[in-house]
Motif scaffolding. Structure first.
Motif, mmCIF file in Angstrom:
data_model
loop_
_atom_site.group_PDB
_atom_site.id
_atom_site.type_symbol
_atom_site.label_atom_id
_atom_site.label_comp_id
_atom_site.label_asym_id
_atom_site.label_seq_id
_atom_site.Cartn_x
_atom_site.Cartn_y
_atom_site.Cartn_z
ATOM 1 N N TYR A 38 20.562 44.747 2.614
ATOM 2 C CA TYR A 38 20.648 43.319 1.980
ATOM 3 C C TYR A 38 19.512 42.404 2.398
ATOM 4 C CZ TYR A 38 25.197 45.082 0.618
ATOM 5 O OH TYR A 38 26.377 45.420 0.096
ATOM 6 N N TRP A 39 19.010 42.866 3.507
ATOM 7 C CA TRP A 39 18.122 41.899 3.920
ATOM 8 C C TRP A 39 16.584 42.422 4.051
ATOM 9 C CZ3 TRP A 39 20.200 40.318 9.634
ATOM 10 C CH2 TRP A 39 21.314 40.004 9.616
ATOM 11 N N ASP A 71 9.209 45.245 17.474
ATOM 12 C CA ASP A 71 10.800 45.295 17.525
ATOM 13 C C ASP A 71 11.365 44.938 16.376
ATOM 14 O OD1 ASP A 71 10.552 46.030 20.473
ATOM 15 O OD2 ASP A 71 10.443 44.050 20.965
ATOM 16 N N LEU A 72 12.402 45.806 16.016
ATOM 17 C CA LEU A 72 13.035 45.474 14.920
ATOM 18 C C LEU A 72 14.355 44.868 14.990
ATOM 19 C CD1 LEU A 72 13.099 48.963 12.865
ATOM 20 C CD2 LEU A 72 12.278 46.874 11.867
ATOM 21 N N PRO A 73 14.394 43.520 14.278
ATOM 22 C CA PRO A 73 15.724 42.651 14.587
ATOM 23 C C PRO A 73 16.825 43.069 13.681
ATOM 24 C CG PRO A 73 14.052 41.629 12.846
ATOM 25 C CD PRO A 73 13.441 43.219 13.232
ATOM 26 N N GLY A 74 17.822 42.333 14.015
ATOM 27 C CA GLY A 74 19.063 42.598 12.885
ATOM 28 C C GLY A 74 19.768 43.876 13.206
ATOM 29 N N VAL A 75 20.803 43.971 12.217
ATOM 30 C CA VAL A 75 21.744 45.197 12.535
ATOM 31 C C VAL A 75 21.178 46.394 11.412
ATOM 32 C CG1 VAL A 75 23.624 44.019 13.296
ATOM 33 C CG2 VAL A 75 23.438 44.222 10.810
ATOM 34 N N ASP A 76 21.497 47.594 11.714
ATOM 35 C CA ASP A 76 21.110 48.511 10.676
ATOM 36 C C ASP A 76 19.732 48.334 10.364
ATOM 37 O OD1 ASP A 76 21.809 50.902 9.194
ATOM 38 O OD2 ASP A 76 22.093 49.686 7.426
ATOM 39 N N SER A 77 18.803 48.188 11.210
ATOM 40 C CA SER A 77 17.395 48.000 10.680
ATOM 41 C C SER A 77 16.537 49.208 10.686
ATOM 42 C CB SER A 77 16.489 47.025 11.847
ATOM 43 O OG SER A 77 17.335 46.050 12.141
ATOM 44 N N GLU A 78 15.677 49.381 9.694
ATOM 45 C CA GLU A 78 14.908 50.788 9.586
ATOM 46 C C GLU A 78 13.685 50.310 8.943
ATOM 47 O OE1 GLU A 78 16.136 53.640 6.729
ATOM 48 O OE2 GLU A 78 17.343 52.112 5.517
ATOM 49 N N ILE A 79 12.578 50.792 9.511
ATOM 50 C CA ILE A 79 11.348 50.560 8.668
ATOM 51 C C ILE A 79 11.302 51.221 7.418
ATOM 52 C CG2 ILE A 79 8.687 51.081 8.883
ATOM 53 C CD1 ILE A 79 9.084 50.661 11.596
ATOM 54 N N ILE A 80 10.799 50.558 6.491
ATOM 55 C CA ILE A 80 10.586 51.327 5.010
ATOM 56 C C ILE A 80 9.086 52.164 4.781
ATOM 57 C CG2 ILE A 80 10.480 50.799 2.427
ATOM 58 C CD1 ILE A 80 13.418 50.595 3.856
ATOM 59 N N MET A 135 11.610 37.101 7.113
ATOM 60 C CA MET A 135 13.086 37.718 6.692
ATOM 61 C C MET A 135 13.339 36.702 5.558
ATOM 62 S SD MET A 135 16.499 37.633 8.775
ATOM 63 C CE MET A 135 18.349 37.915 7.825
ATOM 64 N N LEU A 136 14.030 37.668 4.418
ATOM 65 C CA LEU A 136 14.898 36.899 3.235
ATOM 66 C C LEU A 136 16.078 37.718 2.828
ATOM 67 C CD1 LEU A 136 13.950 38.498 0.522
ATOM 68 C CD2 LEU A 136 11.734 37.347 0.848
ATOM 69 N N TYR A 137 17.012 37.228 2.244
ATOM 70 C CA TYR A 137 17.888 37.786 1.511
ATOM 71 C C TYR A 137 18.656 36.682 0.408
ATOM 72 C CZ TYR A 137 21.174 35.203 4.762
ATOM 73 O OH TYR A 137 21.432 34.247 5.529
ATOM 74 N N PRO A 138 18.814 37.418 -0.713
ATOM 75 C CA PRO A 138 19.709 36.313 -1.782
ATOM 76 C C PRO A 138 21.072 36.403 -1.711
ATOM 77 C CG PRO A 138 18.942 38.823 -2.717
ATOM 78 C CD PRO A 138 18.607 38.735 -1.176
#
Length: 785
Positions: free
Chosen positions: A100-101, A66-75, A257-260
């Motif tokens: 951004y994430w 299951d993909l979390p977060g908003v506007d999620s997509e598999i790269i 998960m990470l984000y600057p």
């Protein structure tokens, strides 16, 4: 929120080499260069390290995570194999929140014929002396701050400078089994740090940071480590716990998960906390509990009569101190583990107490520790097969409590888990307790030889907590304590977020202080208050924060320390439980508790959360009938008095704004001119300066604080001004006495409290104070000038 981020992340994936990289395009600069996975496992009697290469891209999976977060997509979805053992790895790379994430997830599949024992899944290992694999955050690693989140409720949590040394307990096997995840290392060298579940790295110099963490701990306890020598080095892994992966079976990590980010306010951590809450479908929160707890006055020397006496006092005080919860803590059971047999001081058990409390119109609460076991309990003697054991066959060490080394249940033994669930079911549905404090929960996740070796420690605890929640029912309020944070998400209503408060500022044991001073996890006001601040952002995102109890009566705490404790509990927005013998509580201390009700429930911005190990600067923005104002706090952590100095810049206030200020605990007033500093009198050791700052907008009448309620403004329910006449309604839903202060352009010629004339006094030019006595229905104050 795009202004929070330095830019969208750019991916570079090299499947053949087994690498992927992440970076931002513009300054300030962040980069993960050549991330490579490592899996540590045992197979065929030997230890192996596999760094997967030769990945092949696959278009889709039959059962994608299951993909979390908003506007999620598999790269990208990548598959690699280790043919000798038949081990297959599937790596899913994803992005969310408009790029951004970054997120990734790994699953392992045993396609061979023999079991594989998984020890560790390294999801990120960058830097140190490998120039091809770099971790870059800002211009100088020496300037970085590391936010260290402890494993469970009582574990030390704070931000440290890059040259600091991690605080460590000197108590070894007495303390560490309780508070340290055995899969997370404790470093002795300066500049080396570890954290559980999530962390924040921040460079004040570059105004650049990184939030990194797992979205859950349903599958593994996740660990993170960082060091600055010889080069910046960041590691992230899932603890495999030497779990057996049988042929045909699979194991998956939790999402990482990470984000600057590019700002130093509380906001940087918020997106991560909200993503975790969304992943666990945490959406609604009840009101923060307010009540009484037996622990800190009676400890285990408790009787049913003690509960009755305090219940009667709570009933007598309902118009003065409207508490709604009566929590019976440890001391009713014959032994920890033997929950259905009672001490002689509880001749009829606890069910009659629950009925008595409920009959008084209050909520009965009960303390239980369902996973930990006293070695001298009947449970331990009658069911030794239920106990979690080490490889030697001896019961595990769950830490030194109740003056002995406790042990734990093995929840992979079905009968042991059934017993724990039966106790919860009995407490709720037979004894009548709709509120349970579940303590020492970490005990279910200690390292040991589990009956079922195919579950990680995190899975054992998570499944145990799911079973307890099912037994309790959705309507029961559950408070988790001594709880690994990720294991109780979405399953409890509140969680303790710091050490026990104790009756002393520094840790001590049996009256001895010197050896225990500075112990980072032990019961002490300093440890409880620190964690209440460093974990403040979790409140009403993951659960209701429980800052532990307020102790008002005579202890080793000074009045200044009690005021600090009361202020931090109030500003935390979390649970509020008094833990004194109410029948002997001095009136002046009762007044402190009165000023905290009703609860504010909102949590503050901890301004220096990422700057100081012991945060000292708090700001809570409030809004009500008066408009908007700020509560500002400064804590003196020193052992000596200091002179507090408030500046607009430090508290992120408008530098051009003038404020009218009230000091709550000292009942003093100040005019804080635009862009000047405000210097207060000496603040005692461990004391707090709690100010209400009201923007001065014009030569109009204004409220400028009170001693009635700690918010210094929420007590005002209506505020109406007509030319030279003011009407305001003041109500805190209980009786109280104190002073209310007003800014008036001219001297008042008539003031009434309801229909009674009221005399006041002039405090400063244009500042007037009036004595106010509140009834349970409040009062109306009118004045003309």
């Amino acid at each position: 929120m795009p202004g929070l981020y330095p830019g969208r992340l750019t991916w570079e994936i090299v499947p053949r080499e087994g690498y992927f990289s992440l970076r931002t395009q513009d300054e300030p600069f962040f980069q993960l260069k050549n991330v490579r996975l490592k899996i540590y496992f045992q197979w065929n009697g030997k230890s192996h390290l596999w760094a997967p290469q030769n990945f092949r891209s696959v278009p889709t999976l039959n059962d994608p995570p299951d993909l979390p977060g908003v506007d999620s997509e598999i790269i990208e979805t990548l598959v690699a194999s280790f043919p000798p053992a038949g081990l297959q790895a599937i790596l899913v790379l994803a992005q969310a929140n408009h790029g951004y994430w970054a997120l990734w997830h790994l699953s392992l599949h045993n396609q061979g014929r023999e079991p594989i024992w998984i020890d560790q899944i390294r999801l990120l290992d960058l830097g140190n002396d490998n120039p091809k694999r770099q971790f870059i955050l800002g211009s100088s690693p020496q300037d970085l701050r590391f936010y260290l989140n402890g494993w469970q409720s009582w574990s030390y949590t704070a931000a440290l400078s890059a040259t600091s040394t991690m605080p460590r307990s000197r108590l070894g096997p007495f303390q560490n089994p309780m508070v340290v995840n055995p899969g997370t290392p404790l470093f002795r060298q300066s500049g080396h740090f570890s954290s559980d579940f999530f962390t924040v790295l921040f460079s004040p110099k570059d105004n650049l940071g990184l939030v990194a963490g797992f979205l859950s701990q349903q599958h593994h306890f996740g660990s993170l480590a960082f060091s600055i020598t010889p080069q910046p080095h960041l590691q992230v892994w899932a603890n495999g716990d030497h779990t057996r992966l049988d042929p045909g079976k699979s194991m998956e990590t939790d999402w990482f998960m990470l984000y600057p980010f590019t700002t130093d306010h509380e906001l940087p951590l918020s997106p991560y906390l909200e993503a975790v809450a969304s992943f666990h479908q945490i959406e609604q929160f009840p009101s923060s509990p307010r009540g009484w707890c037996s622990w800190y006055y009676y400890y285990t020397k408790l009787s049913a009569e003690d509960i009755f006496q305090n219940l009667r006092q709570i009933q007598a005080w309902q118009t003065q101190l409207p508490l709604e919860l009566v929590q019976i803590d440890d001391g009713f059971e014959t032994q920890v583990g033997d929950w259905t047999t009672f001490k002689a001081s509880f001749p009829q058990g606890v069910a009659p107490l629950a009925q008595e409390i409920k009959g008084a119109g209050l909520r009965p609460g009960l303390w239980l520790a369902p996973f930990i076991v006293h070695p001298r309990s009947q449970l331990a003697r009658q069911h030794p097969e239920w106990l979690l054991r080490r490889s030697s066959g001896r019961p595990v060490n769950a830490g030194f409590v109740w003056n002995t080394f406790a042990t734990a249940l093995d929840l992979t033994v079905p009968e042991a888990l059934d017993y724990a669930a039966q106790i919860i079911d009995t407490a709720v549905h037979k004894w009548g307790f709709p509120y349970l404090k579940l303590d020492f929960l970490y005990a279910a996740a200690l390292p040991g030889r589990y009956r079922n070796p195919t579950l990680t420690r995190a899975q054992v605890l998570r499944r145990g907590m799911e079973t307890l929640r099912q037994a309790a029912g959705d309507e029961t309020f559950l408070l988790g304590c001594g709880a690994p944070l990720g294991s109780v998400l979405g399953l409890v209503n509140a969680t303790r977020i710091g050490a026990d408060i104790s009756g002393s500022w520094q840790p001590e044991y049996l009256g001895h202080r010197w050896f225990f001073r500075g112990e980072p996890h032990m019961p002490a006001a300093v440890n409880a208050i620190r964690n209440t601040l460093t974990r403040a952002p979790l409140h009403r995102r993951w659960w209701i924060n429980d800052p532990d109890c307020l102790i008002l009566g005579p202890t080793k705490l000074s009045l200044a320390e009690v005021q600090t404790l009361a202020s931090v509990i109030a500003l935390s927005g979390g649970s509020f439980l008094i833990s004194d013998n109410l029948t002997t509580l001095p009136p002046e201390r009762l007044k402190i508790a009165q000023a905290l009700l009703p609860l504010i429930e909102a949590s503050p911005e901890v301004i220096d959360l990422l700057e100081n190990e012991y945060p000292a600067h708090l700001r809570l923005d409030l809004k009500g009938a008066l408009g908007e104002w700020h509560l500002l706090a400064f804590i003196n952590w020193d052992d000596q008095p200091i002179t507090p100095e408030f500046t607009h810049q430090r508290y992120h206030l408008d530098p051009q704004q003038t404020y009218l200020v009230h000091d709550f605990w000292n009942d003093r007033h100040y005019e804080w001119k635009d862009n000047s500093s405000l210097t207060l009198p000496l603040l005692p050791p461990h004391g707090i300066a709690l100010l209400a700052a009201y923007p001065f907008r014009s030569e109009q009448p204004a409220w400028v604080g009170s001693t009635l309620h700690i918010s210094q403004g929420l007590e005002v329910k209506t505020w109406e001004v007509e030319t030279s006449f003011l009407t305001c309604r003041i109500d805190i839903h209980h009786e109280a006495e104190g002073n209310a202060y007003f800014y008036l352009p001219l001297s008042p010629w008539q003031v009434r409290l309801d229909e009674t004339p009221l005399q006041g006094r002039k405090i400063l030019p244009h500042i007037y104070g009036f004595p106010v006595r509140l009834s349970t229905s409040g009062v109306t104050l009118t004045m003309a000038w």
